[in-house]
Design a protein around this motif. Sequence first.
Motif, PDB file in Angstrom:
ATOM      1  N   CYS A   1       5.304  -4.927   7.152  1.00 42.59           N
ATOM      2  CA  CYS A   1       5.427  -3.482   7.005  1.00 42.59           C
ATOM      3  C   CYS A   1       4.373  -2.779   7.844  1.00 42.59           C
ATOM      4  CB  CYS A   1       5.283  -3.066   5.546  1.00 42.59           C
ATOM      5  SG  CYS A   1       5.736  -1.338   5.319  1.00 42.59           S
TER       6      CYS A   1
ATOM      7  N   HIS B   1      -0.004   2.615   2.996  1.00 39.90           N
ATOM      8  CA  HIS B   1       0.053   2.243   1.579  1.00 39.90           C
ATOM      9  C   HIS B   1      -1.208   2.671   0.850  1.00 39.90           C
ATOM     10  CE1 HIS B   1       2.252  -0.780   4.034  1.00 39.90           C
ATOM     11  NE2 HIS B   1       3.212  -0.486   3.185  1.00 39.90           N
TER      12      HIS B   1
ATOM     13  N   HIS C   1       5.852   5.073  -0.922  1.00 33.19           N
ATOM     14  CA  HIS C   1       6.108   3.901  -0.083  1.00 33.19           C
ATOM     15  C   HIS C   1       5.671   2.618  -0.805  1.00 33.19           C
ATOM     16  CE1 HIS C   1       6.062   2.001   4.127  1.00 33.19           C
ATOM     17  NE2 HIS C   1       5.956   1.046   3.232  1.00 33.19           N
TER      18      HIS C   1
ATOM     19  N   HIS D   1       7.731  -0.981  -2.441  1.00 32.70           N
ATOM     20  CA  HIS D   1       7.402  -2.418  -2.363  1.00 32.70           C
ATOM     21  C   HIS D   1       7.534  -3.044  -3.749  1.00 32.70           C
ATOM     22  CE1 HIS D   1       5.821  -3.193   1.740  1.00 32.70           C
ATOM     23  NE2 HIS D   1       5.598  -1.884   1.746  1.00 32.70           N
TER      24      HIS D   1
HETATM   25 ZN   LIG Z   1       5.186  -0.761   3.372  1.00 28.88          ZN
END
Ligand SMILES: [Zn+2]
Length: 237
Positions: A202, A206, A104, A108
């Motif tokens: 978001c 992360h 994930h 980004h």
């Molecule tokens: Zn994210």
Amino acid sequence: MATELLFRGDAYLKSASAHVLASGERGVELDRTVFYPLGGGQAGDAGVLLRAGGERVTVSDTRKGESAERVLHVLAPGSPALEPGEPVTLEIDWERRYRLMRLHTALHLMSCVITAPVTGGNIVPEKARLDFDIDLSQLSAEHIERETNALIASAIATETVWITDAELDAQPDLVKTMSVQPPRGAGRVRLLKIPGIDLQPCGGTHVANIAEIGAIRVLRIRSEGKHNKRVEIALAS
Ligand SMILES: [Zn+2]
């Protein structure tokens, strides 16, 4: 009947204790959880609920309930019915989740390497993808891989930042992903900040430092339509 979303404050929580709020056909709701529900393209968590007697109940998937603050822990077929009020210990499949967190966060970074509007995305433990509204000829696997891995090597710590809905509305260019609405709730929006690299709304999980991603490789690039050019990646190790 809201569930306290413990992963929002600490994505590294692997277990927690909780109580059953409700148990139904669609899943079990708890007063608090470390299980991330499918959303923002990121797969829902799997794991187990440990009952007081030691029985292990498998959670095969996690989904959002009727609102963003409600989480349904989907049990494997044949699981026992849990009682409202019952205490349980939650354990997520951490190895799986950590791969999701690394992939994930890598997306980004990739969204900063490929400077085009994002039209979709998906993250499962084995691979992740973003779709871009860009000409296919502008996408080079070698370039994307090299530039993304160079960003990873900069080993920057990520930060979670909250802003108000009004602040987000005043900065619409923060929203790169056209197909995913930013996670809003109680007038606040959660942003992931990778200082010097990226800032965007978001709600996912992360890694704390982008170095944890290790490295990525591009699996394939293909057209999924006029406005969807898909770049699929995997962790290099
Ligand atoms: Zn994210």
